[in-house]
Design an enzyme around this catalytic site. Structure first.
Site, PDB file in Angstrom:
ATOM      1  N   ASP A   1       0.848  -1.282   0.014  1.00 46.94           N
ATOM      2  CA  ASP A   1       0.058   0.005   0.049  1.00 46.94           C
ATOM      3  C   ASP A   1       0.690   1.319  -0.007  1.00 46.94           C
ATOM      4  OD1 ASP A   1      -2.300   1.551  -0.053  1.00 46.94           O
ATOM      5  OD2 ASP A   1      -2.675   1.368   2.297  1.00 46.94           O
ATOM      6  N   GLY A   2       0.321   2.125  -0.484  1.00 51.05           N
ATOM      7  CA  GLY A   2       1.009   3.525  -0.581  1.00 51.05           C
ATOM      8  C   GLY A   2       1.522   3.949  -1.685  1.00 51.05           C
TER       9      GLY A   2
ATOM     10  N   ARG B   1      -0.215   8.600 -10.559  1.00 50.02           N
ATOM     11  CA  ARG B   1      -0.199   7.420  -9.703  1.00 50.02           C
ATOM     12  C   ARG B   1       0.293   6.251 -10.119  1.00 50.02           C
ATOM     13  NH1 ARG B   1      -3.594   7.206  -5.520  1.00 50.02           N
ATOM     14  NH2 ARG B   1      -4.196   5.064  -5.777  1.00 50.02           N
TER      15      ARG B   1
ATOM     16  N   ASN C   1     -10.273  -3.558  -6.736  1.00 50.41           N
ATOM     17  CA  ASN C   1      -9.411  -2.432  -7.425  1.00 50.41           C
ATOM     18  C   ASN C   1      -9.754  -2.287  -8.948  1.00 50.41           C
ATOM     19  OD1 ASN C   1      -6.349  -3.554  -5.652  1.00 50.41           O
ATOM     20  ND2 ASN C   1      -7.675  -1.833  -5.320  1.00 50.41           N
ATOM     21  N   TRP C   2     -10.758  -2.798  -9.695  1.00 51.88           N
ATOM     22  CA  TRP C   2     -11.270  -2.577 -10.655  1.00 51.88           C
ATOM     23  C   TRP C   2     -11.936  -1.313 -10.582  1.00 51.88           C
ATOM     24  CZ3 TRP C   2      -9.216  -5.595 -14.224  1.00 51.88           C
ATOM     25  CH2 TRP C   2      -9.144  -6.931 -13.937  1.00 51.88           C
TER      26      TRP C   2
ATOM     27  N   ARG D   1     -10.740   1.530  -9.957  1.00 48.84           N
ATOM     28  CA  ARG D   1      -9.829   2.583 -10.011  1.00 48.84           C
ATOM     29  C   ARG D   1      -9.691   2.929 -11.426  1.00 48.84           C
ATOM     30  NH1 ARG D   1      -4.977   2.252  -6.047  1.00 48.84           N
ATOM     31  NH2 ARG D   1      -6.149   1.493  -4.377  1.00 48.84           N
TER      32      ARG D   1
ATOM     33  N   ARG E   1       2.004  -4.398   6.751  1.00 47.37           N
ATOM     34  CA  ARG E   1       1.283  -3.393   5.854  1.00 47.37           C
ATOM     35  C   ARG E   1       2.031  -2.125   5.862  1.00 47.37           C
ATOM     36  NH1 ARG E   1      -5.038  -2.606   4.694  1.00 47.37           N
ATOM     37  NH2 ARG E   1      -4.602  -0.853   3.205  1.00 47.37           N
TER      38      ARG E   1
ATOM     39  N   ARG F   1      -5.287  -1.808   8.934  1.00 50.21           N
ATOM     40  CA  ARG F   1      -6.406  -2.680   8.556  1.00 50.21           C
ATOM     41  C   ARG F   1      -6.000  -4.015   7.604  1.00 50.21           C
ATOM     42  NH1 ARG F   1      -8.512   2.265   6.377  1.00 50.21           N
ATOM     43  NH2 ARG F   1      -8.158   2.269   4.231  1.00 50.21           N
TER      44      ARG F   1
ATOM     45  N   SER G   1      -8.111  -5.532   4.920  1.00 50.41           N
ATOM     46  CA  SER G   1      -8.574  -5.247   3.657  1.00 50.41           C
ATOM     47  C   SER G   1      -8.808  -6.425   3.057  1.00 50.41           C
ATOM     48  CB  SER G   1      -7.639  -4.248   2.752  1.00 50.41           C
ATOM     49  OG  SER G   1      -7.403  -3.205   3.447  1.00 50.41           O
TER      50      SER G   1
ATOM     51  N   GLU H   1       0.831 -12.214  13.386  1.00 47.21           N
ATOM     52  CA  GLU H   1       1.261 -11.265  13.976  1.00 47.21           C
ATOM     53  C   GLU H   1       1.108 -10.016  12.798  1.00 47.21           C
ATOM     54  OE1 GLU H   1       2.263 -10.670  16.983  1.00 47.21           O
ATOM     55  OE2 GLU H   1       1.828 -12.740  17.592  1.00 47.21           O
TER      56      GLU H   1
HETATM   57  C1  FPP Z   1      -2.158  -0.182  -3.378  1.00 46.76           C
HETATM   58  O1  FPP Z   1      -1.397   1.036  -3.209  1.00 46.76           O
HETATM   59  C2  FPP Z   1      -1.594  -1.032  -4.272  1.00 46.76           C
HETATM   60  C3  FPP Z   1      -1.951  -1.408  -5.608  1.00 46.76           C
HETATM   61  C4  FPP Z   1      -3.595  -1.519  -5.496  1.00 46.76           C
HETATM   62  C5  FPP Z   1      -1.189  -2.199  -6.525  1.00 46.76           C
HETATM   63  C6  FPP Z   1      -0.262  -2.848  -6.123  1.00 46.76           C
HETATM   64  C7  FPP Z   1       0.518  -3.003  -7.361  1.00 46.76           C
HETATM   65  C8  FPP Z   1       2.039  -2.795  -7.395  1.00 46.76           C
HETATM   66  C9  FPP Z   1       2.849  -2.889  -6.507  1.00 46.76           C
HETATM   67  C10 FPP Z   1       2.389  -3.317  -8.766  1.00 46.76           C
HETATM   68  C11 FPP Z   1       2.113  -4.711  -9.287  1.00 46.76           C
HETATM   69  C12 FPP Z   1       3.212  -5.344  -9.522  1.00 46.76           C
HETATM   70  C13 FPP Z   1       2.911  -6.786  -9.910  1.00 46.76           C
HETATM   71  C14 FPP Z   1       4.213  -7.600  -9.987  1.00 46.76           C
HETATM   72  C15 FPP Z   1       1.622  -7.332 -10.664  1.00 46.76           C
HETATM   73  P1  FPP Z   1      -2.282   2.449  -3.472  1.00 46.76           P
HETATM   74  O2  FPP Z   1      -2.262   2.769  -4.984  1.00 46.76           O
HETATM   75  O3  FPP Z   1      -3.793   2.106  -3.295  1.00 46.76           O
HETATM   76  O4  FPP Z   1      -1.760   3.533  -2.762  1.00 46.76           O
HETATM   77  P2  FPP Z   1      -2.450   4.825  -2.066  1.00 46.76           P
HETATM   78  O5  FPP Z   1      -3.167   4.685  -0.823  1.00 46.76           O
HETATM   79  O6  FPP Z   1      -1.219   5.769  -1.718  1.00 46.76           O
HETATM   80  O7  FPP Z   1      -3.538   5.364  -3.129  1.00 46.76           O
END
Ligand code: FPP
Length: 236
Positions: free
Chosen positions: A17-18, A30, A65-66, A68, A184, A190, A192, A203
């Site tokens: 995340d992040g 992003r 995530n779809w 987005r 996380r 959380r 999620s 843990e």
């Molecule tokens: C959550 O961060 C991250 C995701 C929904 C995507 C994670 C995907 C990758 C790290 C790259 C994919 C790699 C492979 C190998 C498939 P966020 O974008 O929600 O962060 P935010 O809370 O800062 O918006």
């Protein structure tokens, strides 16, 4: 640095995340955050293998995530495709690959590649890397329940045969051990909908570091904290 391997978690899972915030902070789109996040994913997976963690799981894309923007979803799918093309590295690394989630939404070519990699790597046992793509913990449990129901209707098992061990073997994570440590980054505290069955006794390690900035050194810190915790599994 953990020196005694018995202090290491068998199964460590990461919620990546992040990424979006990492990019926005730098005035970038992003999707650049996901690109950087994919690099971190490779670095952390390598470090896990180098230090001897046997099972690692990364949450790359959830069933939610779809929602987005298309540009962002397309970039994550592109990064996924790129990763799948690195197949030869898995052979060299002796890493077993497993994909978690409902793959019916992916096109046939991608699905074929996923199956091919799982099969080609199935004998490797130095590390098992599980990548959650179009994954949701509740839908995983529903999927396992349907598999159990089908086994009953095919007379392969009886209702009385269903226990925790059989049920967990029907999850996408199959024979993998339960999650010992769930990490996380990104500041949220959380779960999620990630590995909700498997993390029953996990843990948790939360950090404000954004995933693209998460380093092997910070992983070592999380592992040290894990090693210092006293896990009682309901006992005293
Ligand atoms: C959550 O961060 C991250 C995701 C929904 C995507 C994670 C995907 C990758 C790290 C790259 C994919 C790699 C492979 C190998 C498939 P966020 O974008 O929600 O962060 P935010 O809370 O800062 O918006």
């Amino acid at each position: 640095m953990i020196t005694d391997k018995s202090d290491l978690p068998s199964h460590t899972a990461f919620i990546m995340d992040g990424n979006g915030r990492w990019a926005v902070k730098r005035g970038l789109p992003r999707k650049m955050g996901h690109r950087e996040g994919a690099k971190t994913f490779r670095k952390i997976a390598r470090h896990c293998k180098d230090i001897g963690i046997k099972y690692v799981t990364f949450y790359a894309f959830s069933t939610e995530n779809w929602k987005r923007p298309k540009e962002e979803v397309d970039e994550i799918m592109r990064l996924f495709g790129e990763y799948l093309e690195e197949a030869e590295d898995f052979r060299k690394d002796k890493t077993r690959l497993i994909f978690l989630g409902d793959r019916s939404v992916f096109d046939e070519k991608l699905r074929g590649k996923m199956t091919e990699l799982e099969q080609a790597s199935s004998e490797f046992d130095e590390m098992t890397l599980m990548l959650a793509m179009n994954y949701g913990g509740r839908s995983e449990i529903v999927h396992a329940a349907k598999s159990a129901a089908e086994m009953i209707s095919n007379k392969e098992i009886e209702v009385k045969d269903i226990d925790e061990s059989l049920f967990s073997s029907l999850l996408y994570t199959g024979g993998a051990p339960d999650t010992d440590l769930l990490i996380r980054p990104g500041g949220e505290q959380r779960i999620s909908n990630f590995l909700i069955w498997q993390s029953a006794y996990a843990e948790f390690y939360f950090t404000d570091t954004l995933w693209p900035d998460f380093t092997p050194k910070e992983l070592d810190k999380a592992l040290e904290e894990y090693a210092s915790r006293n896990r009682r599994f309901g006992g005293v």
